[in-house]
Scaffold this active site. Sequence first.
Site, short mmCIF file in Angstrom:
data_model
loop_
_atom_site.label_atom_id
_atom_site.label_comp_id
_atom_site.label_asym_id
_atom_site.label_seq_id
_atom_site.Cartn_x
_atom_site.Cartn_y
_atom_site.Cartn_z
N TYR A 1 0.41 10.38 -11.10
CA TYR A 1 0.03 9.35 -10.13
C TYR A 1 -0.62 8.17 -10.85
CZ TYR A 1 -2.83 7.01 -6.58
OH TYR A 1 -3.43 6.07 -5.79
N LEU B 1 0.82 -1.21 0.00
CA LEU B 1 0.00 0.00 0.00
C LEU B 1 0.85 1.26 0.00
CD1 LEU B 1 -2.58 -0.98 2.79
CD2 LEU B 1 -2.82 -1.32 0.32
#
Length: 266
Positions: free
Chosen positions: A142, A73
């Site tokens: 991103y 993560l």
Amino acid sequence: MSNQRVLITGAAGIVGRLMRPRLARPDRVLRLLDIQPIEPAAPGEQVEIVHGSVTDPAAMTAACRDADALIHLGGIAREDSWERILDVNIDGTRTVLEAARAAGVPRVVLASSNHAVGFRTIGEAGPDGLPADSSPRPDTYYGVSKAVVEALGSLYHSRFGMDVTCLRIGTCFERPADVRGLSTWLSPDDCARLLEAALAVEQPGYRVVWGVSANTRAVVSSREGEAIGYHAHDDAERFAGDVNGTLPDLLGGGFCEIELGRADPL
């Protein structure tokens, strides 16, 4: 039988903090890694806290030792400069996967994002929803990094036989913040169900799966998740009266309009 040890990078982030209590089990040790402070273990909690960066090969090599699975993560969770995105999200993921390969970690779950396909339109979803393996149409640097994360996962599966499941996470918060979230929301409980399915499925190989709840307004496919045993329970529709606005035409919503490289997106 010894306890399962699951390494979670980015454990101090929003999703990491939400998942910590939900993934805790008596037969599981959670090894929690982040550069930010992590809450110490509560009484009876089986956790190992590691301070380290996903960009540090030595730290990742040590963190992967004896791990049975890895949930990655860690990284920058918003738009940022190309240099930082490249360093943390792209090079960092390669560092994580290489450490996992060297340590013999057999199973990896990678956090991808809806922003890997943010420039896909809602209208192209079709009656069954947008497939989870739709080719990349990133909306930001991103989003590019998450498309690369998926590609790296595919490479490490094909080259080294590592089982890799990439989760194209929608919007994982306690509740959706806007109308777009009514379609992209992934409740924390459903996120934990999805992670448990990814950890438990036999012979996952390489897969890309959508990370969304059973939303009435969902525009993405649930078939790939169901194929690994993920069955969402929650629906964002119960929050419909609390949000305003209209559904954007593009899956990435406001990310499709922000300035590239800006560190504070909508």
